[in-house]
Motif scaffolding. Sequence first.
Motif, mmCIF file in Angstrom:
data_model
loop_
_atom_site.group_PDB
_atom_site.id
_atom_site.type_symbol
_atom_site.label_atom_id
_atom_site.label_comp_id
_atom_site.label_asym_id
_atom_site.label_seq_id
_atom_site.Cartn_x
_atom_site.Cartn_y
_atom_site.Cartn_z
ATOM 1 N N THR A 392 0.816 -1.224 0.000
ATOM 2 C CA THR A 392 0.000 0.000 0.000
ATOM 3 C C THR A 392 0.843 1.265 0.000
ATOM 4 O OG1 THR A 392 -0.141 0.047 2.424
ATOM 5 C CG2 THR A 392 -1.856 -1.183 1.262
ATOM 6 N N ASN A 393 2.155 1.112 -0.175
ATOM 7 C CA ASN A 393 3.071 2.255 -0.177
ATOM 8 C C ASN A 393 3.034 3.053 1.126
ATOM 9 O OD1 ASN A 393 4.221 1.818 -2.683
ATOM 10 N ND2 ASN A 393 2.692 3.039 -3.772
ATOM 11 N N LYS A 394 2.804 2.367 2.230
ATOM 12 C CA LYS A 394 2.816 3.023 3.539
ATOM 13 C C LYS A 394 4.255 3.062 4.064
ATOM 14 C CE LYS A 394 -0.426 4.077 5.195
ATOM 15 N NZ LYS A 394 -1.170 5.357 5.157
ATOM 16 N N PRO A 395 4.742 4.214 4.545
ATOM 17 C CA PRO A 395 6.118 4.303 5.067
ATOM 18 C C PRO A 395 6.383 3.255 6.139
ATOM 19 C CG PRO A 395 5.187 6.493 4.836
ATOM 20 C CD PRO A 395 4.066 5.530 4.555
ATOM 21 N N TYR A 396 7.532 2.602 6.014
ATOM 22 C CA TYR A 396 7.882 1.522 6.931
ATOM 23 C C TYR A 396 9.337 1.638 7.369
ATOM 24 C CZ TYR A 396 9.335 -3.086 8.571
ATOM 25 O OH TYR A 396 9.879 -4.115 9.328
ATOM 26 N N LEU A 397 9.571 1.419 8.664
ATOM 27 C CA LEU A 397 10.928 1.338 9.196
ATOM 28 C C LEU A 397 11.041 0.076 10.045
ATOM 29 C CD1 LEU A 397 13.766 2.465 9.782
ATOM 30 C CD2 LEU A 397 12.775 3.736 11.708
ATOM 31 N N GLY A 398 12.009 -0.762 9.706
ATOM 32 C CA GLY A 398 12.260 -1.971 10.480
ATOM 33 C C GLY A 398 13.583 -1.849 11.208
ATOM 34 N N ILE A 399 13.607 -2.288 12.452
ATOM 35 C CA ILE A 399 14.821 -2.228 13.268
ATOM 36 C C ILE A 399 15.180 -3.642 13.707
ATOM 37 C CG2 ILE A 399 15.914 -1.293 15.340
ATOM 38 C CD1 ILE A 399 15.179 0.843 13.312
ATOM 39 N N CYS A 400 16.379 -4.100 13.373
ATOM 40 C CA CYS A 400 16.892 -5.402 13.816
ATOM 41 C C CYS A 400 15.967 -6.527 13.346
ATOM 42 C CB CYS A 400 17.074 -5.403 15.336
ATOM 43 S SG CYS A 400 18.049 -6.778 15.973
ATOM 44 N N LEU A 401 15.122 -7.058 14.232
ATOM 45 C CA LEU A 401 14.172 -8.083 13.818
ATOM 46 C C LEU A 401 13.241 -7.556 12.737
ATOM 47 C CD1 LEU A 401 13.063 -10.959 14.300
ATOM 48 C CD2 LEU A 401 11.520 -9.983 16.013
ATOM 49 N N GLY A 402 12.992 -6.249 12.746
ATOM 50 C CA GLY A 402 12.159 -5.634 11.715
ATOM 51 C C GLY A 402 12.775 -5.759 10.338
ATOM 52 N N LEU A 403 14.117 -5.754 10.246
ATOM 53 C CA LEU A 403 14.799 -6.004 8.973
ATOM 54 C C LEU A 403 14.661 -7.472 8.587
ATOM 55 C CD1 LEU A 403 18.136 -4.757 7.601
ATOM 56 C CD2 LEU A 403 17.884 -7.216 7.949
ATOM 57 N N GLN A 404 14.894 -8.349 9.538
ATOM 58 C CA GLN A 404 14.813 -9.786 9.261
ATOM 59 C C GLN A 404 13.412 -10.182 8.805
ATOM 60 O OE1 GLN A 404 16.215 -11.554 12.917
ATOM 61 N NE2 GLN A 404 18.077 -10.293 12.916
#
Length: 607
Positions: A392-404
């Motif tokens: 949906t083209n919603k801004p997303y930021l992943g940190i640590c496990l969020g990247l995995q």
Amino acid sequence: MKYILVTGGVISGIGKGVIASSIGTILKHCGLHVTSIKIDPYINIDAGTFSPFEHGEVFVLDDGGEVDLDLGNYERFLDVTLHRDNNITTGKIYQQVIECERKGDYLGKTVQVVPHITDAIQDWVENVAKIPVTEDATEPDVCIIELGGTIGDIEGMPFVEAFRQFQFRVSHDSFCCVHVSLVPQPKSTGESKTKPTQASVKELRGSGLSPDLIVCRSEMPIVEEVKQKISNFCHVKPDQVICIHDCTSTFRVPLMMEEQGVIEFFSERLKLAIGTPRPKRFMWKWRDLADRHDNVRKVVEIALVGKYTQLEDAYASVTKSLQHAALCINRRLILSYIDATSLEEATKVDNPVKYHQAWQILCRSGGVIVPGGFGKRGMEGKIAAITWCRTTNKPYLGICLGLQAAVIEFTRNIMNWKEANTTEIDPSTAYPVVIDMPEHNPGQLGGTMRLGKRKTIFHGDSTLKKLYGNVESVDERHRHRYEVNPEFVEQIEKAGLQFVGRDETGNRMEIIELPNHPYFVATQYHPEYISRPLKPSPPYLGLVLAAAGKLQTYLNNTMSSNTTSEDGENSDEELAGILRRNMSNMSLSGASAPATPLQFNVKSPQS
């Protein structure tokens, strides 16, 4: 060296860390070099093996020390870099004493709490207090020591005894005690009750320490008669009783303390070399920041999808980083916590109301963040949230496990590797796109992860590189045991997900970005650990800018400092200028203002 001991009474969690940080902030604005030590009376060696539900966030330092979250307060308020030895635990002290006993350092004597444990505590404090915590390597003038827990706790008794002795080890002019105590105000009567404070001060005096300053924590301001009562019964002067009531933000606390004369008190009590009169715009940055926090009108909504959402302290640094970024662009942060399990299909069957409420919050948010964590629970919910952001083209930021989780989601849904997973959850998966680092896990949990400050080198052009100022590399802090499997990197990049940041060997993936997306970024490191109120972390700033619809304006650098929108708010172009000025070597701990102060066009809320 001057020492300020901060103790607590009545209950824990009343803000000793913020009080200690605020004292340091005020003294640093007076031109002094300040360091901090946090004492935690628990037997754990460090905070690394704590569940976030148990003690909140585990904060990581440059040297890889896993410490109490209060050290994050110290670093943010004082703009310093602390070390693992700035966090003392009972476990560390006893481990050191036992190792000395095993080596025969005590020459056959019976090892006891007094003097061996208490001497070890005093030696530790004296040695650590001298370690420079700023880039100029200047030895600190003042060391602020926070004793965790409350006076009377059995586990804290050796530390109280150590400081009873320590006050005589150093001169009277080099040591003072600040006691933080709760003054409850029951709604049934509206009166301020001083008896708990009297009891805690009596307990402190019974242990051999006398408070030089009593900080009363209350819901509402206390009247002068209450201060006078505390003064009479606790044997301190009325001007040595100050009140810190609940306020709009922690940025207000140093200002409230300064207004109640703590500078004059410490200057006289510790014979500090503080120049007078103070500058006309003393602590102007703090006042500006606090005013902006209170007066900003526009909002930005961020949804945090995590595993430990029942306790906000579990994501303390993440929350602070989002607040720093939001304030930087004149936005008020509205942060919604979503339990990742609530987004899973199993919840849709078991509790459909909870499921639909969680998805409703996620859908209305301007941006989504998936922070670090461990374990299986909630993983599928995080992946579902990432799928929604990607599609949906919603801004997303992943940190640590969020990247995995983002890598797993991409390989499952774009590359059709339906069994793709992390070996933490499924050791026998056919597509182990995230794997364990065996060299960092020698059979135990404590201190065996990839910890501390490491270099990340950018590869090619990227949004995050631009946010960092087009640098070639960045140094950020890490805390992880799993990482992207390098064997699959080439295939994943061919499918469209770009690894734009890697470690110095090129084998460890540090940053991912999805092209042709407003903001789809994830980092293996934890950028929140070095975010500062006037220098927000670039990945967090990017998320908030994208959620507010301002990212492209900032990146395009089309600024015009004289343009203001019709409603009086900063225009997009002016916003870019504000951001760049905010992030150009600004520090909250500076003692004087620059020739041209920052200009923020913020209106007070209409009455």
